[in-house]
Scaffold this active site. Structure first.
Site, PDB file in Angstrom:
ATOM      1  N   GLU A  79       3.447   0.731  -8.655  1.00  0.00           N
ATOM      2  CA  GLU A  79       2.456   2.082  -8.231  1.00  0.00           C
ATOM      3  C   GLU A  79       1.075   1.652  -8.216  1.00  0.00           C
ATOM      4  O   GLU A  79       0.285   2.278  -9.006  1.00  0.00           O
ATOM      5  CB  GLU A  79       2.692   3.016  -9.535  1.00  0.00           C
ATOM      6  CG  GLU A  79       4.287   3.353  -9.441  1.00  0.00           C
ATOM      7  CD  GLU A  79       4.348   4.796 -10.664  1.00  0.00           C
ATOM      8  OE1 GLU A  79       3.306   5.205 -11.046  1.00  0.00           O
ATOM      9  OE2 GLU A  79       5.547   5.245 -10.461  1.00  0.00           O
ATOM     10  N   GLU A 101      12.551   3.294 -10.616  1.00  0.00           N
ATOM     11  CA  GLU A 101      11.970   4.355 -11.671  1.00  0.00           C
ATOM     12  C   GLU A 101      12.599   5.848 -11.405  1.00  0.00           C
ATOM     13  O   GLU A 101      12.343   5.976 -10.024  1.00  0.00           O
ATOM     14  CB  GLU A 101      10.732   4.456 -12.161  1.00  0.00           C
ATOM     15  CG  GLU A 101      10.037   3.296 -12.738  1.00  0.00           C
ATOM     16  CD  GLU A 101       8.494   3.525 -13.229  1.00  0.00           C
ATOM     17  OE1 GLU A 101       8.148   4.638 -13.330  1.00  0.00           O
ATOM     18  OE2 GLU A 101       7.973   2.368 -13.337  1.00  0.00           O
TER      19      GLU A 101
HETATM   20  C1  FCB Z   1       5.189   5.886 -13.826  1.00  0.00           C
HETATM   21  C2  FCB Z   1       5.173   4.462 -14.519  1.00  0.00           C
HETATM   22  C3  FCB Z   1       5.778   4.344 -15.810  1.00  0.00           C
HETATM   23  C4  FCB Z   1       6.087   5.719 -16.550  1.00  0.00           C
HETATM   24  C5  FCB Z   1       6.496   6.842 -15.799  1.00  0.00           C
HETATM   25  C6  FCB Z   1       7.077   7.989 -16.266  1.00  0.00           C
HETATM   26  O1  FCB Z   1       4.627   6.390 -13.076  1.00  0.00           O
HETATM   27  O2  FCB Z   1       5.366   3.592 -13.509  1.00  0.00           O
HETATM   28  O3  FCB Z   1       5.234   3.336 -16.601  1.00  0.00           O
HETATM   29  O4  FCB Z   1       4.917   6.044 -17.205  1.00  0.00           O
HETATM   30  O5  FCB Z   1       5.899   6.967 -14.497  1.00  0.00           O
END
Ligand code: FCB
Length: 497
Positions: free
Chosen positions: A223, A404
Protein backbone atom coordinates in the site's frame (compact mmCIF):
# COMPACT_ATOMS: atom_id res chain seq x y z
CA UNK A 1 -8.75 21.85 -9.51
CA UNK A 2 -5.60 23.46 -8.23
CA UNK A 3 -3.24 21.73 -5.89
CA UNK A 4 -4.23 24.16 -3.19
CA UNK A 5 -7.90 23.45 -3.56
CA UNK A 6 -7.18 19.80 -3.58
CA UNK A 7 -5.04 20.10 -0.49
CA UNK A 8 -7.98 21.67 1.35
CA UNK A 9 -10.32 18.97 0.13
CA UNK A 10 -7.93 16.20 1.07
CA UNK A 11 -7.68 17.66 4.55
CA UNK A 12 -11.44 17.52 4.76
CA UNK A 13 -11.48 13.94 3.53
CA UNK A 14 -8.80 13.19 6.08
CA UNK A 15 -11.06 14.32 8.86
CA UNK A 16 -13.63 11.79 7.82
CA UNK A 17 -11.05 9.07 7.24
CA UNK A 18 -8.67 9.62 10.13
CA UNK A 19 -8.52 6.65 12.43
CA UNK A 20 -6.65 8.09 15.39
CA UNK A 21 -8.83 9.93 17.84
CA UNK A 22 -11.88 9.95 15.59
CA UNK A 23 -15.32 9.42 17.04
CA UNK A 24 -16.90 6.09 16.28
CA UNK A 25 -19.73 6.63 13.90
CA UNK A 26 -21.44 3.28 13.59
CA UNK A 27 -24.15 3.55 10.99
CA UNK A 28 -23.87 7.32 10.59
CA UNK A 29 -24.50 8.53 7.10
CA UNK A 30 -26.00 5.30 5.84
CA UNK A 31 -29.01 5.66 3.58
CA UNK A 32 -31.48 3.09 4.74
CA UNK A 33 -32.84 2.51 1.27
CA UNK A 34 -29.55 1.51 -0.21
CA UNK A 35 -28.36 -0.96 2.37
CA UNK A 36 -28.26 -4.58 1.30
CA UNK A 37 -30.06 -7.00 3.57
CA UNK A 38 -26.95 -8.86 4.60
CA UNK A 39 -25.10 -5.73 5.67
CA UNK A 40 -28.09 -4.57 7.68
CA UNK A 41 -27.86 -7.84 9.56
CA UNK A 42 -24.19 -7.09 10.07
CA UNK A 43 -25.04 -3.89 11.89
CA UNK A 44 -21.42 -2.85 12.30
CA UNK A 45 -20.52 -6.30 13.53
CA UNK A 46 -22.29 -6.43 16.85
CA UNK A 47 -25.15 -8.79 16.03
CA UNK A 48 -26.19 -10.96 18.95
CA UNK A 49 -23.84 -13.90 19.34
CA UNK A 50 -25.08 -17.31 18.35
CA UNK A 51 -23.35 -20.11 20.13
CA UNK A 52 -23.41 -22.68 17.35
CA UNK A 53 -20.36 -23.30 15.22
CA UNK A 54 -22.07 -25.96 13.13
CA UNK A 55 -21.17 -25.73 9.46
CA UNK A 56 -23.46 -23.48 7.47
CA UNK A 57 -25.62 -25.10 4.82
CA UNK A 58 -23.69 -25.65 1.63
CA UNK A 59 -24.79 -23.11 -0.98
CA UNK A 60 -23.03 -25.09 -3.70
CA UNK A 61 -20.90 -22.12 -4.77
CA UNK A 62 -17.42 -23.38 -5.64
CA UNK A 63 -14.15 -21.63 -6.48
CA UNK A 64 -11.86 -22.91 -9.23
CA UNK A 65 -9.70 -25.93 -8.42
CA UNK A 66 -6.42 -24.88 -6.89
CA UNK A 67 -7.81 -21.60 -5.57
CA UNK A 68 -5.57 -20.71 -2.63
CA UNK A 69 -7.28 -19.59 0.57
CA UNK A 70 -5.05 -17.73 2.94
CA UNK A 71 -4.64 -15.16 5.66
CA UNK A 72 -2.38 -12.14 6.01
CA UNK A 73 -0.28 -10.41 8.65
CA UNK A 74 2.63 -7.99 8.74
CA UNK A 75 5.84 -8.00 10.74
CA UNK A 76 5.47 -4.97 12.99
CA UNK A 77 1.85 -5.77 13.71
CA UNK A 78 2.45 -9.28 15.12
CA UNK A 79 6.10 -10.09 15.76
CA UNK A 80 7.06 -8.17 18.88
CA UNK A 81 10.65 -8.98 19.94
CA UNK A 82 11.48 -5.42 19.01
CA UNK A 83 14.99 -5.50 20.36
CA UNK A 84 15.98 -9.10 19.77
CA UNK A 85 18.53 -10.80 17.57
CA UNK A 86 19.97 -7.61 16.17
CA UNK A 87 16.76 -5.94 15.02
CA UNK A 88 17.17 -2.19 14.53
CA UNK A 89 14.56 0.50 15.03
CA UNK A 90 11.96 1.32 12.44
CA UNK A 91 9.87 4.45 11.93
CA UNK A 92 7.01 2.65 13.65
CA UNK A 93 9.08 2.09 16.80
CA UNK A 94 9.82 5.79 16.89
CA UNK A 95 6.28 6.82 16.07
CA UNK A 96 4.51 4.50 18.50
CA UNK A 97 6.87 5.50 21.30
CA UNK A 98 6.11 9.17 20.72
CA UNK A 99 3.44 10.27 23.22
CA UNK A 100 0.03 10.92 21.68
CA UNK A 101 0.65 9.13 18.40
CA UNK A 102 -1.20 5.85 19.01
CA UNK A 103 -4.32 5.00 20.93
CA UNK A 104 -3.45 4.32 24.58
CA UNK A 105 0.22 4.78 23.67
CA UNK A 106 0.28 1.23 22.32
CA UNK A 107 3.43 0.01 20.59
CA UNK A 108 4.49 -3.10 18.66
CA UNK A 109 7.16 -4.00 21.25
CA UNK A 110 5.38 -7.26 22.10
CA UNK A 111 2.36 -7.31 19.78
CA UNK A 112 1.14 -10.93 19.34
CA UNK A 113 4.61 -12.20 20.29
CA UNK A 114 4.68 -14.10 17.02
CA UNK A 115 8.49 -13.98 16.87
CA UNK A 116 8.53 -16.44 19.78
CA UNK A 117 5.23 -18.20 19.09
CA UNK A 118 5.51 -18.66 15.35
CA UNK A 119 5.49 -22.48 15.61
CA UNK A 120 2.19 -22.43 17.45
CA UNK A 121 0.83 -19.94 14.91
CA UNK A 122 1.94 -22.21 12.09
CA UNK A 123 -0.02 -25.03 13.70
CA UNK A 124 -3.07 -22.78 13.83
CA UNK A 125 -2.71 -22.09 10.12
CA UNK A 126 -2.46 -25.78 9.40
CA UNK A 127 -5.54 -26.46 11.53
CA UNK A 128 -7.46 -23.86 9.56
CA UNK A 129 -6.38 -25.52 6.33
CA UNK A 130 -4.67 -22.43 4.91
CA UNK A 131 -3.00 -22.95 1.56
CA UNK A 132 -1.21 -19.60 1.49
CA UNK A 133 0.18 -17.27 4.16
CA UNK A 134 0.97 -13.69 3.37
CA UNK A 135 3.35 -12.04 5.84
CA UNK A 136 6.04 -9.39 5.70
CA UNK A 137 9.75 -9.39 6.28
CA UNK A 138 10.96 -6.77 8.70
CA UNK A 139 13.62 -4.67 6.99
CA UNK A 140 15.22 -3.61 10.31
CA UNK A 141 15.64 -7.29 11.26
CA UNK A 142 17.66 -7.82 8.09
CA UNK A 143 19.52 -4.51 8.08
CA UNK A 144 19.33 -2.78 11.45
CA UNK A 145 20.12 0.63 10.00
CA UNK A 146 18.97 0.04 6.43
CA UNK A 147 22.35 -0.65 4.84
CA UNK A 148 25.30 -2.98 4.99
CA UNK A 149 25.62 -6.71 5.42
CA UNK A 150 22.49 -8.70 6.28
CA UNK A 151 21.87 -9.77 9.86
CA UNK A 152 22.00 -13.55 9.75
CA UNK A 153 19.80 -13.96 12.83
CA UNK A 154 17.05 -11.98 11.13
CA UNK A 155 17.28 -14.07 7.98
CA UNK A 156 17.29 -17.24 10.11
CA UNK A 157 13.95 -16.32 11.65
CA UNK A 158 12.28 -16.06 8.26
CA UNK A 159 14.01 -19.22 7.09
CA UNK A 160 12.52 -21.08 10.10
CA UNK A 161 9.13 -19.56 9.39
CA UNK A 162 9.21 -20.63 5.75
CA UNK A 163 10.46 -24.11 6.53
CA UNK A 164 7.55 -24.42 8.94
CA UNK A 165 5.11 -23.27 6.26
CA UNK A 166 6.44 -25.74 3.71
CA UNK A 167 6.32 -28.58 6.25
CA UNK A 168 2.63 -27.84 6.72
CA UNK A 169 1.85 -27.52 3.03
CA UNK A 170 1.28 -23.75 3.15
CA UNK A 171 2.75 -21.52 0.44
CA UNK A 172 4.65 -18.47 1.73
CA UNK A 173 3.82 -15.11 0.18
CA UNK A 174 6.37 -12.59 1.42
CA UNK A 175 5.98 -8.81 1.41
CA UNK A 176 9.30 -6.99 1.41
CA UNK A 177 8.09 -3.73 2.91
CA UNK A 178 5.06 -3.27 5.12
CA UNK A 179 5.88 0.24 6.38
CA UNK A 180 8.66 -0.53 8.91
CA UNK A 181 11.38 1.60 7.33
CA UNK A 182 14.66 1.50 9.29
CA UNK A 183 14.77 4.68 11.34
CA UNK A 184 18.32 5.39 10.15
CA UNK A 185 17.00 5.74 6.61
CA UNK A 186 14.23 8.03 7.81
CA UNK A 187 16.90 10.17 9.47
CA UNK A 188 18.53 10.45 6.05
CA UNK A 189 15.30 11.70 4.47
CA UNK A 190 13.21 8.54 4.27
CA UNK A 191 11.17 8.08 1.12
CA UNK A 192 11.62 11.75 0.25
CA UNK A 193 15.19 10.77 -0.49
CA UNK A 194 15.60 8.99 -3.82
CA UNK A 195 18.43 6.97 -2.32
CA UNK A 196 15.92 5.08 -0.15
CA UNK A 197 14.58 3.41 -3.30
CA UNK A 198 18.11 2.19 -4.07
CA UNK A 199 18.59 1.00 -0.48
CA UNK A 200 15.29 -0.87 -0.73
CA UNK A 201 16.41 -2.66 -3.88
CA UNK A 202 19.67 -3.61 -2.19
CA UNK A 203 17.80 -5.04 0.80
CA UNK A 204 15.40 -6.86 -1.54
CA UNK A 205 18.34 -8.37 -3.41
CA UNK A 206 19.81 -9.71 -0.14
CA UNK A 207 16.50 -11.26 0.79
CA UNK A 208 16.07 -12.81 -2.69
CA UNK A 209 19.52 -14.35 -2.50
CA UNK A 210 19.05 -15.68 1.04
CA UNK A 211 15.45 -16.89 0.86
CA UNK A 212 14.56 -16.93 -2.82
CA UNK A 213 14.42 -20.71 -3.04
CA UNK A 214 11.64 -20.72 -0.43
CA UNK A 215 9.21 -18.13 -1.73
CA UNK A 216 6.94 -18.66 -4.74
CA UNK A 217 5.40 -15.17 -4.55
CA UNK A 218 6.99 -11.87 -3.53
CA UNK A 219 5.16 -8.61 -2.95
CA UNK A 220 7.25 -5.47 -3.10
CA UNK A 221 5.67 -2.59 -1.21
CA UNK A 222 2.48 -2.76 0.79
CA UNK A 223 0.00 0.00 0.00
CA UNK A 224 2.28 2.82 -1.12
CA UNK A 225 -0.81 5.03 -1.07
CA UNK A 226 -1.23 4.60 2.69
CA UNK A 227 2.34 5.74 3.29
CA UNK A 228 1.62 8.74 1.05
CA UNK A 229 -1.72 9.70 2.59
CA UNK A 230 -1.55 8.53 6.20
CA UNK A 231 2.18 9.00 6.66
CA UNK A 232 2.79 12.21 4.71
CA UNK A 233 -0.50 14.07 4.16
CA UNK A 234 -2.52 13.47 7.31
CA UNK A 235 0.40 12.49 9.51
CA UNK A 236 -1.42 9.96 11.66
CA UNK A 237 0.92 7.15 10.58
CA UNK A 238 4.70 7.06 10.75
CA UNK A 239 6.65 9.15 9.99
CA UNK A 240 3.89 11.56 10.98
CA UNK A 241 4.54 14.27 8.40
CA UNK A 242 1.95 16.70 6.99
CA UNK A 243 3.32 17.90 3.70
CA UNK A 244 1.40 17.13 0.54
CA UNK A 245 4.15 18.28 -1.78
CA UNK A 246 6.55 15.84 -0.10
CA UNK A 247 3.88 13.13 -0.10
CA UNK A 248 3.74 12.78 -3.88
CA UNK A 249 7.50 12.73 -4.21
CA UNK A 250 7.31 9.88 -1.72
CA UNK A 251 4.71 8.23 -3.98
CA UNK A 252 7.23 8.35 -6.81
CA UNK A 253 10.15 7.01 -4.79
CA UNK A 254 8.08 4.17 -3.35
CA UNK A 255 7.15 3.12 -6.85
CA UNK A 256 10.73 3.49 -8.01
CA UNK A 257 11.70 1.17 -5.16
CA UNK A 258 9.07 -1.28 -6.33
CA UNK A 259 10.42 -1.30 -9.89
CA UNK A 260 14.03 -1.64 -8.77
CA UNK A 261 13.08 -4.60 -6.58
CA UNK A 262 11.34 -6.31 -9.49
CA UNK A 263 14.51 -5.84 -11.53
CA UNK A 264 16.62 -7.15 -8.64
CA UNK A 265 14.59 -10.36 -8.50
CA UNK A 266 15.07 -10.96 -12.22
CA UNK A 267 18.79 -10.17 -11.96
CA UNK A 268 19.21 -12.59 -9.04
CA UNK A 269 17.87 -15.38 -11.24
CA UNK A 270 15.03 -15.88 -8.75
CA UNK A 271 12.24 -18.11 -9.93
CA UNK A 272 9.57 -16.64 -7.68
CA UNK A 273 6.84 -14.40 -9.03
CA UNK A 274 6.61 -10.76 -7.96
CA UNK A 275 4.12 -7.91 -7.94
CA UNK A 276 2.91 -4.83 -6.07
CA UNK A 277 0.34 -4.84 -3.23
CA UNK A 278 -2.11 -2.00 -3.83
CA UNK A 279 -5.09 -0.93 -1.78
CA UNK A 280 -7.62 0.03 -4.40
CA UNK A 281 -10.75 1.99 -3.67
CA UNK A 282 -13.59 1.98 -6.18
CA UNK A 283 -14.69 5.63 -6.43
CA UNK A 284 -18.31 6.50 -7.22
CA UNK A 285 -20.00 9.87 -7.66
CA UNK A 286 -22.15 10.72 -4.66
CA UNK A 287 -24.91 12.02 -6.95
CA UNK A 288 -25.84 12.32 -10.62
CA UNK A 289 -24.28 15.72 -11.32
CA UNK A 290 -21.61 16.25 -13.97
CA UNK A 291 -19.49 17.99 -11.33
CA UNK A 292 -19.50 14.93 -9.09
CA UNK A 293 -18.56 12.73 -12.04
CA UNK A 294 -15.59 14.98 -12.83
CA UNK A 295 -14.50 15.15 -9.19
CA UNK A 296 -14.79 11.37 -8.95
CA UNK A 297 -12.56 10.91 -11.95
CA UNK A 298 -9.78 12.96 -10.40
CA UNK A 299 -10.27 11.28 -7.06
CA UNK A 300 -9.88 7.93 -8.78
CA UNK A 301 -6.64 9.23 -10.27
CA UNK A 302 -5.19 9.90 -6.83
CA UNK A 303 -6.58 6.71 -5.27
CA UNK A 304 -5.98 4.16 -8.00
CA UNK A 305 -4.51 5.26 -11.33
CA UNK A 306 -1.50 6.97 -9.74
CA UNK A 307 -0.32 3.49 -8.75
CA UNK A 308 -1.82 1.34 -11.51
CA UNK A 309 -1.04 3.37 -14.63
CA UNK A 310 2.60 3.76 -13.67
CA UNK A 311 3.14 0.04 -13.12
CA UNK A 312 0.96 -1.32 -15.92
CA UNK A 313 1.12 1.47 -18.52
CA UNK A 314 4.45 3.11 -17.77
CA UNK A 315 3.00 6.60 -17.29
CA UNK A 316 1.51 8.60 -14.44
CA UNK A 317 -2.08 9.67 -15.12
CA UNK A 318 -2.09 13.04 -16.88
CA UNK A 319 -4.99 14.45 -14.88
CA UNK A 320 -3.14 13.84 -11.62
CA UNK A 321 0.09 15.32 -13.02
CA UNK A 322 -1.85 18.37 -14.21
CA UNK A 323 -3.48 18.72 -10.82
CA UNK A 324 -0.15 18.49 -9.00
CA UNK A 325 1.41 20.94 -11.41
CA UNK A 326 4.87 21.08 -13.02
CA UNK A 327 6.42 22.80 -9.99
CA UNK A 328 5.49 20.02 -7.60
CA UNK A 329 8.34 18.09 -6.00
CA UNK A 330 7.03 14.94 -7.60
CA UNK A 331 7.03 16.40 -11.11
CA UNK A 332 10.56 17.65 -10.56
CA UNK A 333 11.65 14.35 -9.02
CA UNK A 334 10.75 12.08 -11.93
CA UNK A 335 13.85 11.38 -14.02
CA UNK A 336 14.14 9.96 -17.52
CA UNK A 337 13.87 6.20 -17.38
CA UNK A 338 12.10 6.08 -14.01
CA UNK A 339 8.76 5.04 -15.48
CA UNK A 340 10.49 2.32 -17.44
CA UNK A 341 11.84 0.93 -14.16
CA UNK A 342 8.49 1.29 -12.41
CA UNK A 343 6.72 -0.53 -15.23
CA UNK A 344 9.13 -3.47 -15.26
CA UNK A 345 6.82 -6.40 -16.05
CA UNK A 346 5.28 -7.99 -12.97
CA UNK A 347 3.83 -11.47 -12.60
CA UNK A 348 0.78 -10.62 -10.59
CA UNK A 349 -1.14 -7.85 -8.88
CA UNK A 350 -2.08 -8.03 -5.20
CA UNK A 351 -5.33 -6.18 -4.50
CA UNK A 352 -6.38 -5.07 -1.01
CA UNK A 353 -10.00 -4.06 -0.79
CA UNK A 354 -11.69 -2.53 2.24
CA UNK A 355 -14.02 0.28 1.26
CA UNK A 356 -15.59 2.29 -1.55
CA UNK A 357 -15.38 6.10 -1.72
CA UNK A 358 -18.29 8.37 -2.70
CA UNK A 359 -17.17 11.70 -4.10
CA UNK A 360 -19.19 14.94 -4.07
CA UNK A 361 -19.15 17.75 -6.63
CA UNK A 362 -16.65 19.76 -4.58
CA UNK A 363 -14.27 16.82 -4.25
CA UNK A 364 -15.33 15.88 -0.71
CA UNK A 365 -16.56 12.48 0.35
CA UNK A 366 -19.73 11.13 1.94
CA UNK A 367 -20.72 7.86 3.53
CA UNK A 368 -23.37 5.73 1.97
CA UNK A 369 -23.09 2.39 3.73
CA UNK A 370 -22.72 1.19 7.30
CA UNK A 371 -19.22 1.41 8.64
CA UNK A 372 -17.32 -1.15 10.65
CA UNK A 373 -15.52 -0.26 13.87
CA UNK A 374 -12.99 1.40 11.58
CA UNK A 375 -15.07 4.41 10.70
CA UNK A 376 -13.21 4.92 7.42
CA UNK A 377 -14.52 1.54 6.23
CA UNK A 378 -17.93 1.38 4.57
CA UNK A 379 -19.18 -2.15 4.15
CA UNK A 380 -19.90 -2.66 0.48
CA UNK A 381 -19.11 -6.11 -0.96
CA UNK A 382 -20.08 -5.00 -4.48
CA UNK A 383 -17.02 -2.78 -4.41
CA UNK A 384 -14.90 -5.93 -4.45
CA UNK A 385 -16.58 -7.04 -7.67
CA UNK A 386 -16.29 -3.57 -9.19
CA UNK A 387 -12.61 -3.08 -8.45
CA UNK A 388 -11.59 -6.57 -9.61
CA UNK A 389 -13.49 -6.37 -12.90
CA UNK A 390 -12.28 -2.82 -13.50
CA UNK A 391 -8.63 -3.76 -13.03
CA UNK A 392 -8.97 -6.64 -15.47
CA UNK A 393 -10.81 -4.45 -17.97
CA UNK A 394 -8.38 -1.53 -17.82
CA UNK A 395 -5.05 -3.28 -17.24
CA UNK A 396 -5.38 -6.68 -18.89
CA UNK A 397 -5.54 -10.21 -17.56
CA UNK A 398 -2.68 -10.03 -15.08
CA UNK A 399 -3.16 -12.72 -12.40
CA UNK A 400 -4.65 -11.24 -9.25
CA UNK A 401 -4.38 -12.23 -5.61
CA UNK A 402 -6.42 -10.58 -2.90
CA UNK A 403 -3.92 -9.97 -0.14
CA UNK A 404 -6.17 -8.16 2.31
CA UNK A 405 -9.87 -7.97 3.05
CA UNK A 406 -11.52 -8.02 6.43
CA UNK A 407 -12.98 -5.84 9.17
CA UNK A 408 -12.55 -5.10 12.87
CA UNK A 409 -15.25 -6.36 15.25
CA UNK A 410 -15.78 -5.75 18.96
CA UNK A 411 -14.74 -9.29 19.76
CA UNK A 412 -15.02 -10.37 23.37
CA UNK A 413 -14.90 -13.98 24.55
CA UNK A 414 -18.23 -15.08 26.01
CA UNK A 415 -18.72 -16.90 29.30
CA UNK A 416 -17.92 -20.15 27.50
CA UNK A 417 -14.71 -18.67 26.14
CA UNK A 418 -15.92 -18.57 22.54
CA UNK A 419 -15.78 -15.49 20.35
CA UNK A 420 -18.96 -15.29 18.27
CA UNK A 421 -18.03 -12.84 15.52
CA UNK A 422 -21.05 -13.51 13.33
CA UNK A 423 -20.61 -10.09 11.73
CA UNK A 424 -17.22 -11.12 10.36
CA UNK A 425 -18.72 -14.30 8.92
CA UNK A 426 -21.40 -12.29 7.12
CA UNK A 427 -18.86 -9.78 5.86
CA UNK A 428 -16.51 -12.43 4.52
CA UNK A 429 -19.29 -14.49 2.97
CA UNK A 430 -20.56 -11.46 1.05
CA UNK A 431 -17.08 -10.48 -0.12
CA UNK A 432 -16.18 -14.05 -1.13
CA UNK A 433 -19.40 -14.22 -3.14
CA UNK A 434 -18.52 -10.93 -4.87
CA UNK A 435 -15.05 -12.26 -5.72
CA UNK A 436 -16.61 -15.44 -7.04
CA UNK A 437 -18.83 -13.44 -9.36
CA UNK A 438 -15.80 -11.53 -10.60
CA UNK A 439 -14.06 -14.81 -11.42
CA UNK A 440 -17.15 -15.89 -13.33
CA UNK A 441 -16.92 -12.66 -15.30
CA UNK A 442 -13.34 -13.29 -16.36
CA UNK A 443 -11.13 -11.98 -13.53
CA UNK A 444 -8.04 -14.21 -13.16
CA UNK A 445 -8.20 -14.31 -9.37
CA UNK A 446 -6.06 -17.05 -7.92
CA UNK A 447 -6.06 -16.59 -4.15
CA UNK A 448 -7.68 -14.71 -1.28
CA UNK A 449 -6.06 -13.69 2.01
CA UNK A 450 -8.24 -12.57 4.86
CA UNK A 451 -6.90 -9.70 6.94
CA UNK A 452 -5.93 -10.87 9.42
CA UNK A 453 -4.85 -14.23 10.74
CA UNK A 454 -4.44 -12.82 14.28
CA UNK A 455 -5.63 -9.82 16.22
CA UNK A 456 -2.70 -7.42 16.11
CA UNK A 457 -1.29 -3.92 16.46
CA UNK A 458 -3.52 -1.86 14.19
CA UNK A 459 -1.14 1.07 13.73
CA UNK A 460 -2.55 4.31 15.18
CA UNK A 461 -5.46 2.35 16.63
CA UNK A 462 -3.15 0.23 18.75
CA UNK A 463 -4.75 -2.95 20.04
CA UNK A 464 -8.27 -1.61 20.29
CA UNK A 465 -9.44 -2.82 16.89
CA UNK A 466 -9.49 -6.58 16.48
CA UNK A 467 -9.16 -7.71 12.87
CA UNK A 468 -8.18 -11.36 13.37
CA UNK A 469 -9.79 -14.67 12.60
CA UNK A 470 -7.99 -15.71 15.75
CA UNK A 471 -8.52 -13.85 19.01
CA UNK A 472 -5.39 -12.92 20.94
CA UNK A 473 -5.61 -12.44 24.68
CA UNK A 474 -2.67 -10.06 24.92
CA UNK A 475 -2.16 -10.55 28.67
CA UNK A 476 -1.58 -14.30 28.32
CA UNK A 477 -0.91 -14.40 24.54
CA UNK A 478 -3.47 -17.20 24.37
CA UNK A 479 -5.03 -17.71 20.93
CA UNK A 480 -8.73 -18.56 20.48
CA UNK A 481 -10.23 -19.43 17.12
CA UNK A 482 -13.17 -17.10 16.60
CA UNK A 483 -16.39 -18.35 15.09
CA UNK A 484 -15.21 -16.88 11.78
CA UNK A 485 -12.10 -19.06 11.89
CA UNK A 486 -14.19 -22.21 12.27
CA UNK A 487 -16.42 -21.02 9.44
CA UNK A 488 -13.41 -20.20 7.25
CA UNK A 489 -12.05 -23.71 7.79
CA UNK A 490 -15.31 -25.05 6.33
CA UNK A 491 -15.06 -22.67 3.39
CA UNK A 492 -11.54 -23.87 2.66
CA UNK A 493 -12.54 -27.51 2.98
CA UNK A 494 -15.39 -27.03 0.53
CA UNK A 495 -13.47 -24.59 -1.63
CA UNK A 496 -16.58 -22.47 -1.59
CA UNK A 497 -19.63 -21.31 0.25
C1 FCB B 1 -4.24 -2.12 5.63
C2 FCB B 1 -2.85 -2.46 6.10
C3 FCB B 1 -2.82 -3.55 7.14
C4 FCB B 1 -3.93 -3.37 8.15
C5 FCB B 1 -5.26 -3.23 7.45
C6 FCB B 1 -6.44 -3.10 8.39
O1 FCB B 1 -4.26 -0.85 5.12
O2 FCB B 1 -2.06 -2.87 5.01
O3 FCB B 1 -1.57 -3.55 7.74
O4 FCB B 1 -3.66 -2.33 8.98
O5 FCB B 1 -5.21 -2.10 6.63
Amino acid sequence: MSLLTRRRLLRRAALSATAAGAARTGLAGATAAGIAASTVALGGCDSPPERTTDPEPDSGLRFPDGFAWGAATSAYQIEGAAKEDGRGESVWDTFSHTPGRTRNGDTGDVAADHYHRYAQDLDLMRDLGLRSYRFSISWPRIQADGSGRPNQRGLDFYRRLMDGLHERGIAPMATLFHWDLPQALQDAGGWENRDTAERFAEYADMVFRALGDQVPVWLTINEPKTVVQNGYIWGHHAPGIRDEDAAYLVAHHLQLGHGLAVQALRASGGTGRIGPALNLHPCYPADDSAESAAATRLYDGYENRLYLDSIFKGAYPQDVLDDLGPASRMARGVRDGDLKIISSPVDLLAVQYYTPIYVTADGGTVRKWPTSEAEWQQIYPEGMYDILTRVTRDYGRVPITITENGLPCPDVPGADGNVDDTGRVTFLRDHFAAAHRAIGDGVPLESYHVWSLLDNFEWAEGYEQRWGLVYVDYASQRRVLKRSAHWYRDVIRRNGL
